[in-house]
Write an enzyme that holds these catalytic residues in place. Sequence first.
Site, PDB file in Angstrom:
ATOM      1  N   GLU A 157      19.915  25.718  19.872  1.00 26.99           N
ATOM      2  CA  GLU A 157      19.663  24.825  18.900  1.00 26.99           C
ATOM      3  C   GLU A 157      20.830  24.171  18.160  1.00 26.99           C
ATOM      4  O   GLU A 157      20.796  24.438  16.947  1.00 26.99           O
ATOM      5  CB  GLU A 157      18.780  25.725  17.916  1.00 26.99           C
ATOM      6  CG  GLU A 157      17.408  26.405  18.439  1.00 26.99           C
ATOM      7  CD  GLU A 157      16.799  27.453  17.884  1.00 26.99           C
ATOM      8  OE1 GLU A 157      17.435  27.712  16.549  1.00 26.99           O
ATOM      9  OE2 GLU A 157      15.957  27.929  18.278  1.00 26.99           O
ATOM     10  N   ASN A 198      20.087  25.069  24.967  1.00 26.29           N
ATOM     11  CA  ASN A 198      18.726  24.867  24.882  1.00 26.29           C
ATOM     12  C   ASN A 198      18.169  24.863  23.401  1.00 26.29           C
ATOM     13  O   ASN A 198      18.901  25.047  22.238  1.00 26.29           O
ATOM     14  CB  ASN A 198      18.266  26.888  24.858  1.00 26.29           C
ATOM     15  CG  ASN A 198      16.986  27.366  24.836  1.00 26.29           C
ATOM     16  OD1 ASN A 198      16.031  26.664  25.387  1.00 26.29           O
ATOM     17  ND2 ASN A 198      16.738  28.226  23.857  1.00 26.29           N
ATOM     18  N   HIS A 234       7.878  25.422  21.709  1.00 29.47           N
ATOM     19  CA  HIS A 234       6.938  26.012  20.586  1.00 29.47           C
ATOM     20  C   HIS A 234       6.082  24.942  20.201  1.00 29.47           C
ATOM     21  O   HIS A 234       6.406  24.319  19.426  1.00 29.47           O
ATOM     22  CB  HIS A 234       7.848  26.809  19.487  1.00 29.47           C
ATOM     23  CG  HIS A 234       8.729  27.797  19.980  1.00 29.47           C
ATOM     24  ND1 HIS A 234       8.058  28.951  20.416  1.00 29.47           N
ATOM     25  CD2 HIS A 234      10.108  27.728  20.004  1.00 29.47           C
ATOM     26  CE1 HIS A 234       9.113  29.610  20.792  1.00 29.47           C
ATOM     27  NE2 HIS A 234      10.100  29.213  20.610  1.00 29.47           N
ATOM     28  N   GLU A 262      10.677  29.033  26.211  1.00 30.06           N
ATOM     29  CA  GLU A 262      10.119  29.527  25.059  1.00 30.06           C
ATOM     30  C   GLU A 262       8.407  29.140  24.843  1.00 30.06           C
ATOM     31  O   GLU A 262       8.047  28.984  23.503  1.00 30.06           O
ATOM     32  CB  GLU A 262      10.859  29.542  23.745  1.00 30.06           C
ATOM     33  CG  GLU A 262      12.301  30.035  23.906  1.00 30.06           C
ATOM     34  CD  GLU A 262      13.180  29.927  22.680  1.00 30.06           C
ATOM     35  OE1 GLU A 262      12.617  29.751  21.592  1.00 30.06           O
ATOM     36  OE2 GLU A 262      14.269  29.950  22.969  1.00 30.06           O
ATOM     37  N   ASP A 264       4.973  28.525  23.803  1.00 35.43           N
ATOM     38  CA  ASP A 264       3.736  28.971  23.162  1.00 35.43           C
ATOM     39  C   ASP A 264       3.162  27.900  22.508  1.00 35.43           C
ATOM     40  O   ASP A 264       3.698  26.615  22.073  1.00 35.43           O
ATOM     41  CB  ASP A 264       4.058  30.125  22.120  1.00 35.43           C
ATOM     42  CG  ASP A 264       4.955  29.933  21.205  1.00 35.43           C
ATOM     43  OD1 ASP A 264       5.367  28.676  20.920  1.00 35.43           O
ATOM     44  OD2 ASP A 264       5.888  30.966  20.749  1.00 35.43           O
TER      45      ASP A 264
HETATM   46  O1  9MR Z   1      11.107  35.844  18.893  1.00 39.25           O
HETATM   47  C1  9MR Z   1      12.075  36.056  18.267  1.00 39.25           C
HETATM   48  C2  9MR Z   1      11.832  36.827  17.071  1.00 39.25           C
HETATM   49  O2  9MR Z   1      11.328  37.942  17.198  1.00 39.25           O
HETATM   50  C3  9MR Z   1      12.849  36.609  16.062  1.00 39.25           C
HETATM   51  O3  9MR Z   1      12.317  37.257  14.612  1.00 39.25           O
HETATM   52  C4  9MR Z   1      13.254  35.429  15.916  1.00 39.25           C
HETATM   53  C5  9MR Z   1      14.562  35.161  14.506  1.00 39.25           C
HETATM   54  O4  9MR Z   1      14.785  33.847  14.548  1.00 39.25           O
HETATM   55  O5  9MR Z   1      13.747  35.069  16.832  1.00 39.25           O
HETATM   56  C6  9MR Z   1      12.884  34.700  17.779  1.00 39.25           C
HETATM   57  O6  9MR Z   1      13.108  33.831  18.899  1.00 39.25           O
HETATM   58  C7  9MR Z   1      13.502  32.602  18.473  1.00 39.25           C
HETATM   59  C8  9MR Z   1      14.380  32.089  19.766  1.00 39.25           C
HETATM   60  O7  9MR Z   1      15.450  33.210  19.885  1.00 39.25           O
HETATM   61  C9  9MR Z   1      15.046  31.090  19.766  1.00 39.25           C
HETATM   62  N1  9MR Z   1      13.934  29.944  19.472  1.00 39.25           N
HETATM   63  C10 9MR Z   1      13.166  30.144  18.370  1.00 39.25           C
HETATM   64  C11 9MR Z   1      12.452  31.489  18.635  1.00 39.25           C
HETATM   65  C12 9MR Z   1      11.280  31.555  17.627  1.00 39.25           C
HETATM   66  O8  9MR Z   1      11.947  31.822  16.630  1.00 39.25           O
END
Ligand code: 9MR
Length: 450
Positions: A157, A198, A234, A262, A264
Amino acid sequence: MRSLRFGLPLVSLFTGVALLFTAPAAHAADTPLRDLAAAKGKVIGTAVTGSKLTGTYGDLAGSQFSSLTPGNAMKWGTVEPTQGTFNWTEADQIVAFAQAHGQQVRGHTLVWHSQNPGWLTNGTWTSAQLSSLLQNHISTEVGRYKGKIAAWDVVNEPFNEDGSYRSTLWYNGLGSDYIANALTWAHAADPDAKLYINDYNVEGVNAKSTALYNLVKSLKAAGVPIDGVGLQAHLVLGQVPATLQQNIQRFADLGVDVAITELDVRMALPADSTKLAQQKADFKSVVAACVAVSRCVNVTVWGFTDSDSWVDSTFPGYGAATPYDANYAPKPAYYGISEALGGTTTTPPPTGACTAAYSVSSQWNTGFTGQVTISCSGASLSSWKATWTYGAGQQITQAWNAVCTQSGAAVSCTNASYNGTVADGSSVSFGFNAAWSGSNPVPAVTLSPA
Ligand code: 9MR
């Protein structure tokens, strides 16, 4: 008391599904997604939580997917909560699980602005110190898993929506060179791992994805080790970008791999059959776009069950974003993935169906624990009765969340006072203990309104 438990992978042998008012469905016999993906030369993955990798969750994670991404276990804040004190427990566990199930691991993630340890974010560092901290972190973590990680999300990011660099600890302290340096350090620590950048909201052609494109192009031109681009995906229901495949293709044409990392698709709750059908179409079109581009190598869902998704807590009122419901029943979205991967033997629940899925969750020398999950899609129930006939003398001894009676081999279970309603798009489960000897074949369950 001695209790001989069968290994979890056997659990999938002890499942069966029946459709209300139609012929038995073939869920249990469906070709696993990972086999379908392999036939297309693709990898299908899921993010996982290490502590959940047992029971049905572990069974599905191990059998349906060919790649695992630790959802949080490899983030800096997890692995080094105190400077110099490391916690690799969950990361090691996920890697071991993946190896035991013949799966790849996507390492996630080395350089991010979020989920960093407090000691790092609260510290005051010179550029030289920050650079050395980052290099050490990358060398330590990538080195620890050398040879065991197929691909690393090295940088996560880095961009704002308008394509400018995000203001972060790394960008502010080190300038944009942190990206090339991180990739170079990761390559030195594991030359065989594929190294990715990513990001989210880069699925379609837009200002952010174009900034990423230009960055990758310049890194390639400079000889920096960059192997791939991760499009997080997402997505919001009904909003798969029309330019997704074109965007994947333009990255591929730069000479890098692409992964959907990722995926969803969230919807406003409650789910209903119309939304679930749209979600199926959305999952299907994302996977199809990847299948259509040879350098798109992996599609990973960010949690495979609605009980293990970040969406619900982050977007109040939204959820149901993954391919399985919270009771592990495959949703239409599952069949969207399957169909895009060329699945032909799947039997998606037809519109207006409720299904009853019987499974044995654990079994020992004299007894077993079973579960029946009743799921509705495009239909609903206000009361229900699940009946079956045991073929090998099994005898129910105790039931919960249903009232069960057994007469000879015939079992009849009706809803408890509090769970007769199965709304469209939801499911309920009941469980039981039973005795067995000799063999324990799965019976065909008939579901009807009570
Ligand atoms: O799925 C992850 C969640 O359990 C955490 O609380 C969160 C914190 O920011 O991160 C989530 O995963 C993220 C991923 O590492 C990077 N892209 C966005 C995802 C969703 O927030």
